[in-house]
Design an enzyme around this catalytic site. Structure first.
Site, short mmCIF file in Angstrom:
data_model
loop_
_atom_site.label_atom_id
_atom_site.label_comp_id
_atom_site.label_asym_id
_atom_site.label_seq_id
_atom_site.Cartn_x
_atom_site.Cartn_y
_atom_site.Cartn_z
CG HIS A 24 107.82 35.02 75.18
ND1 HIS A 24 106.65 35.31 75.99
CD2 HIS A 24 107.58 35.53 73.87
CE1 HIS A 24 105.91 35.85 75.23
NE2 HIS A 24 106.38 35.92 73.72
CG HIS B 209 98.59 29.21 76.59
ND1 HIS B 209 99.05 30.44 76.08
CD2 HIS B 209 97.18 29.16 76.50
CE1 HIS B 209 97.90 31.28 75.75
NE2 HIS B 209 96.71 30.43 75.94
CG HIS C 142 93.67 26.03 76.78
ND1 HIS C 142 93.10 27.16 77.68
CD2 HIS C 142 94.06 27.14 76.00
CE1 HIS C 142 93.28 28.17 77.52
NE2 HIS C 142 93.61 28.43 76.10
#
Ligand code: AMP
Length: 113
Positions: free
Chosen positions: A46, A99, A101
């Site tokens: 994370h 993240h 995309h």
């Protein structure tokens, strides 16, 4: 992070439709796709976004881009694709786990016109 949905997906505690996995990176289909192909690539470890990334994340960030480049054709993205990362709430980041995309499968000319 215990309350992070992408940490839970990475740990297999929440379901996802995986398209790629290695020891550091997971790729899975976005639950609410905005393009015919819409996949998210996350680091299993994370950090919230690029603003929180450190020099220790440098190799991983580079690897994520190389993995996407290598996997794109297998995802059907033979005609091109777009990579987006929303950094911060005002940019539209809704999940606070870094993240990328990866979107394509449709004409995505930008800017339009
Ligand atoms: P962002 O708004 O840039 O933080 O992107 C978060 C993305 O995660 C959105 O495109 C959501 O559709 C997607 N998303 C949220 N929850 C899930 C989930 N459980 N599985 C797959 N994608 C999800």
């Amino acid at each position: 992070m215990t309350d992070c949905i992408f940490c839970k997906i990475a740990a297999g505690e929440l379901p996802s439709t995986k398209v790629y996995e290695d020891d550091e990176i997971l790729g899975f289909r976005d639950l609410y796709p905005v393009a015919p192909v819409h996949v998210l690539f996350i680091p299993k470890k994370h950090f919230a976004n690029l603003g929180e990334a450190t020099a220790g994340n440098q190799a991983l960030l580079g690897k994520m881009l190389l993995v996407i480049g290598r996997e794109a054709a297998g995802l059907g993205l033979t005609e091109g694709y777009r990579i987006v990362s929303n950094c911060g709430e005002s940019a539209g980041q809704s999940v606070g786990h870094f993240h990328l995309h990866v979107m394509g499968g449709v004409d995505m000319m930008w800017p339009p016109g």
